[in-house]
Scaffold this motif. Structure first.
Motif, PDB file in Angstrom:
ATOM      1  N   ARG A 345      36.726  31.233  46.937  1.00 46.67           N
ATOM      2  CA  ARG A 345      37.233  29.978  47.486  1.00 46.67           C
ATOM      3  C   ARG A 345      36.257  29.346  48.469  1.00 46.67           C
ATOM      4  O   ARG A 345      36.296  28.138  48.702  1.00 46.67           O
ATOM      5  N   LEU A 346      35.404  30.161  49.049  1.00 47.73           N
ATOM      6  CA  LEU A 346      34.447  29.653  50.024  1.00 47.73           C
ATOM      7  C   LEU A 346      33.123  29.282  49.376  1.00 47.73           C
ATOM      8  O   LEU A 346      32.211  28.836  50.075  1.00 47.73           O
ATOM      9  N   GLU A 347      33.024  29.468  48.055  1.00 48.27           N
ATOM     10  CA  GLU A 347      31.806  29.108  47.340  1.00 48.27           C
ATOM     11  C   GLU A 347      31.991  27.753  46.687  1.00 48.27           C
ATOM     12  O   GLU A 347      33.063  27.155  46.700  1.00 48.27           O
ATOM     13  N   SER A 348      30.932  27.247  46.083  1.00 43.17           N
ATOM     14  CA  SER A 348      30.987  25.962  45.387  1.00 43.17           C
ATOM     15  C   SER A 348      29.992  25.981  44.237  1.00 43.17           C
ATOM     16  O   SER A 348      29.031  26.744  44.240  1.00 43.17           O
ATOM     17  N   GLY A 349      30.256  25.094  43.256  1.00 48.20           N
ATOM     18  CA  GLY A 349      29.329  24.955  42.128  1.00 48.20           C
ATOM     19  C   GLY A 349      29.282  26.204  41.280  1.00 48.20           C
ATOM     20  O   GLY A 349      30.281  26.832  40.954  1.00 48.20           O
ATOM     21  N   ASP A 350      28.078  26.620  40.927  1.00 42.35           N
ATOM     22  CA  ASP A 350      27.893  27.786  40.071  1.00 42.35           C
ATOM     23  C   ASP A 350      28.281  29.078  40.765  1.00 42.35           C
ATOM     24  O   ASP A 350      28.534  30.093  40.113  1.00 42.35           O
ATOM     25  N   ASP A 351      28.319  29.069  42.128  1.00 41.61           N
ATOM     26  CA  ASP A 351      28.637  30.292  42.846  1.00 41.61           C
ATOM     27  C   ASP A 351      30.083  30.715  42.634  1.00 41.61           C
ATOM     28  O   ASP A 351      30.451  31.868  42.857  1.00 41.61           O
ATOM     29  N   VAL A 352      30.956  29.773  42.216  1.00 40.21           N
ATOM     30  CA  VAL A 352      32.366  30.106  42.023  1.00 40.21           C
ATOM     31  C   VAL A 352      32.527  31.129  40.909  1.00 40.21           C
ATOM     32  O   VAL A 352      33.362  32.031  40.983  1.00 40.21           O
ATOM     33  N   THR A 353      31.767  30.990  39.854  1.00 42.03           N
ATOM     34  CA  THR A 353      31.866  31.905  38.715  1.00 42.03           C
ATOM     35  C   THR A 353      30.875  33.064  38.809  1.00 42.03           C
ATOM     36  O   THR A 353      30.793  33.867  37.893  1.00 42.03           O
ATOM     37  N   GLY A 354      30.130  33.153  39.906  1.00 38.92           N
ATOM     38  CA  GLY A 354      29.184  34.242  40.068  1.00 38.92           C
ATOM     39  C   GLY A 354      29.870  35.515  40.537  1.00 38.92           C
ATOM     40  O   GLY A 354      31.041  35.545  40.895  1.00 38.92           O
ATOM     41  N   ASP A 355      29.110  36.618  40.526  1.00 36.40           N
ATOM     42  CA  ASP A 355      29.635  37.907  40.953  1.00 36.40           C
ATOM     43  C   ASP A 355      29.653  37.995  42.471  1.00 36.40           C
ATOM     44  O   ASP A 355      28.767  37.486  43.164  1.00 36.40           O
ATOM     45  N   ILE A 356      30.688  38.658  42.997  1.00 37.54           N
ATOM     46  CA  ILE A 356      30.867  38.837  44.433  1.00 37.54           C
ATOM     47  C   ILE A 356      30.654  40.301  44.775  1.00 37.54           C
ATOM     48  O   ILE A 356      31.155  41.206  44.082  1.00 37.54           O
ATOM     49  N   ASP A 357      29.894  40.551  45.858  1.00 37.38           N
ATOM     50  CA  ASP A 357      29.672  41.915  46.333  1.00 37.38           C
ATOM     51  C   ASP A 357      30.895  42.336  47.149  1.00 37.38           C
ATOM     52  O   ASP A 357      31.030  41.989  48.328  1.00 37.38           O
ATOM     53  N   ASP A 358      31.811  43.078  46.517  1.00 39.92           N
ATOM     54  CA  ASP A 358      33.061  43.448  47.177  1.00 39.92           C
ATOM     55  C   ASP A 358      32.817  44.307  48.410  1.00 39.92           C
ATOM     56  O   ASP A 358      33.471  44.127  49.448  1.00 39.92           O
ATOM     57  N   GLN A 359      31.898  45.235  48.335  1.00 41.89           N
ATOM     58  CA  GLN A 359      31.670  46.136  49.451  1.00 41.89           C
ATOM     59  C   GLN A 359      31.120  45.392  50.664  1.00 41.89           C
ATOM     60  O   GLN A 359      31.501  45.680  51.805  1.00 41.89           O
ATOM     61  N   ALA A 360      30.253  44.415  50.418  1.00 45.44           N
ATOM     62  CA  ALA A 360      29.715  43.637  51.534  1.00 45.44           C
ATOM     63  C   ALA A 360      30.821  42.838  52.222  1.00 45.44           C
ATOM     64  O   ALA A 360      30.870  42.725  53.445  1.00 45.44           O
ATOM     65  N   VAL A 361      31.740  42.296  51.431  1.00 46.92           N
ATOM     66  CA  VAL A 361      32.860  41.548  52.012  1.00 46.92           C
ATOM     67  C   VAL A 361      33.764  42.477  52.809  1.00 46.92           C
ATOM     68  O   VAL A 361      34.213  42.139  53.917  1.00 46.92           O
TER      69      VAL A 361
END
Length: 550
Positions: A345-361
């Motif tokens: 939700r805090l991303e935009s554009g192509d970053d919305v469908t990109g992979d998220i580093d769960d451990q970093a979050v």
């Protein structure tokens, strides 16, 4: 015996009589006609129908593009009496049209969502329409459709599949809209009992098929959508057709790229609403459990999780595994609530469908829990409905953070919400009021009331005395006496006016007095300089002689 008298000899000769030519010719013609009839006849097909309304043997025709390609020969019931079996003879040229993807339906007067159709069959009677397929597999047994197909198999456009949960009210023929404009139709719908889901097939006609991409979301459209939740009242209106029968609409969520063009036969998820379709974009999340000590009345599944007004997640379940054992560090039986933190939700554009580093979050949240007092509270999002949402914010007064888990999920630390704090303050105030020494206060209050009563009695007596004085006739005559005195004073003052005799006498007396005072000035000066001048003679002083300079 003379030669003339000799008898003639009979000679026998076998030959076909010409009379047999006619029947032989007739037989040949008959054989040719039979052979021609057999060779010119088309295939015999079987059509399965729910009922034979308007179908008559020997009369009902089969047409393609309004050209006769066959006719019905027989109509009968099936062996199990569940449907009608129609036997039809097709023309010789129609054999190439009978493929596995060919479609049959009955053309008759209909009143549907798109208006009235089939009026030309009122006089001519119903007929069976054939739409040829393109498959290489031949077939002679077909199921007749209950409704005309949305589009022929060779129509330019896009056919896709939708999967939805049980309870969706879509049916064949419902419109597919894009921003309120109809761009296609629902071709078919069926229920899969094994997976317990509905499957729909949609046709998007060209050139609108280019609007469908791999990032497109589909949702049900009921014509009018009213939402009353923690964010307020939201009303959306669609076309009049969808208002009556419903339908499907689609679009690409905000902050999501258009993506590449969709492929034929692609499968999508059908969401219940546009909001749920938008939420479906955030498919990467981290789950936390809130252990809430306050009431969760008004908090429902789908409520937002916000940080200072910015949505960062969603409430997934209320309550969640209510009977699971509580952590030992808790002193109260809290209510578990499962939430999802959605970093996309805090991303935009192509970053919305990109992979998220769960451990970093997770590490970032742990740091904010421990060092900055990040806590979650329940707050009212709509005073009209009482709906709650989860508010995440930093709090300097938060208790020290202790990592906890609940049924295998990390615990997001919480604090009491605004209403709970008010309730606690009111409870503390009532406790303080209960601990007050009320009896001494009441005794002092009673004494004060008695003193006040005595003071009021004295004031009443003074008021009675003043009333007696005011009621005295002598007091009432004071204004008239004062008025007479003022009138006499006014007459006296008028007697000393500039033109009156008294004023002249007073003026002469003042002049005489002034003359007398002027005559007495030398005498007063002498007495001031020599007080004994009245007894002795006045000394005559000579003029002083100035001293000579030394």
């Amino acid at each position: 015996m003379p030669e003339s008298m000799q008898r003639a000899k009979r000679l026998s000769q076998s030959r076909l009589s010409p009379i047999w030519i006619v029947p032989l010719l007739a037989a040949l013609i008959g054989a040719w006609m039979v052979w021609d009839n057999i060779t010119s006849r088309g295939p015999l097909i079987t059509l399965n129908m729910q009922n034979a309304e308007g179908i008559e043997a020997g009369k009902t025709l089969i047409k393609t593009r309004n050209v006769e390609v066959g006719h019905v020969e027989a109509v009968r019931l099936s062996d199990d009496l569940s449907h009608t079996v129609v036997t039809a003879r097709m023309s010789r040229d129609a054999e190439r049209m009978l493929n596995s993807d060919s479609r049959f339906w009955v053309v008759k007067p209909r009143i549907g969502r798109e208006g009235i159709s089939g009026l030309n069959t009122v006089l001519s009677g119903a007929y069976i329409q054939l739409t040829p397929g393109k498959s290489d597999e031949s077939q002679d047994n077909f199921d007749v459709l209950d409704q005309p197909p949305v589009a022929p198999p060779d129509a330019p456009g896009l056919r896709i599949n939708l999967v939805s949960q049980v309870g969706n009210s879509l049916s064949a023929g419902d419109p597919v809209t894009y921003q309120g404009y109809t761009v296609g139709r629902v071709e078919s719908t069926e229920f899969d009992p094994d997976k317990r889901e509905m499957r729909h097939r949609l046709f998007i006609q060209a050139p609108y098929d280019s609007l469908v991409t791999d990032t497109t979301r589909f949702w049900s459209s009921s014509g009018i959508d009213i939402q009353l939740d923690s964010e307020g009242v939201n009303v959306n209106l669609d076309s009049f057709e969808t208002l009556i029968s419903g339908g499907v609409t689609f679009g690409v969520p905000e902050d999501v790229t258009q993506g590449s063009a969709a492929k034929q036969g692609a499968t999508y998820t059908l969401y219940n609403s546009e909001e749920s379709a938008r939420e479906g974009t955030y498919d990467q999340y981290i789950e936390y459990v809130l252990l809430v000590d306050d009431t969760v009345r008004g908090l429902s599944r789908g409520a937002p999780v916000e940080y200072r007004g910015v949505r960062i997640g969603t409430v997934e379940s209320v309550p969640w595994h209510f009977t699971a054992p509580q952590p030992d560090s808790l002193t109260q039986f809290a209510i578990p609530v499962l939430i999802r933190i959605e970093p996309q939700r805090l991303e935009s554009g192509d970053d919305v469908t990109g992979d998220i580093d769960d451990q970093a979050v997770k590490d970032r949240f742990e740091k904010m829990f421990k060092n900055y007092g990040l806590r979650a509270t329940l707050k009212a999002g709509n005073l009209l409905t009482g709906a709650l949402f989860v508010d995440v914010n930093f709090n300097d007064d938060a208790d020290p953070y202790k990592p906890l888990t609940f049924d295998g999920k990390p615990v997001f630390p919480t604090m009491s919400g605004g209403f709970a704090q008010i309730e606690q303050k009111v409870s503390n105030l009532l406790d303080k009021l209960n601990n007050l020494q009320v009896e001494p206060i009441l005794e002092r209050l009673d004494q004060t009331m008695q003193t006040s009563q005595q003071t009021l009695e004295q004031v009443r007596q003074i008021a009675q005395s003043v009333n007696a004085i005011v009621s005295d006739p002598a007091t009432q005559q004071l204004p008239s006496s004062l008025n007479d005195t003022l009138q006499e004073l006014q007459g006296t003052l008028n007697g000393f006016s500039s033109g009156s005799r008294g004023y002249q006498q007073l003026n002469d007396t003042l002049k005489q007095l002034e003359t007398l005072m002027r005559d007495l000035q030398p005498v007063a000066r002498t007495l001031r300089e020599q007080p004994n001048a009245l007894i002795f003679d006045r000394e005559v002083k000579t003029d002083p002689v100035p001293r000579a300079p030394q």
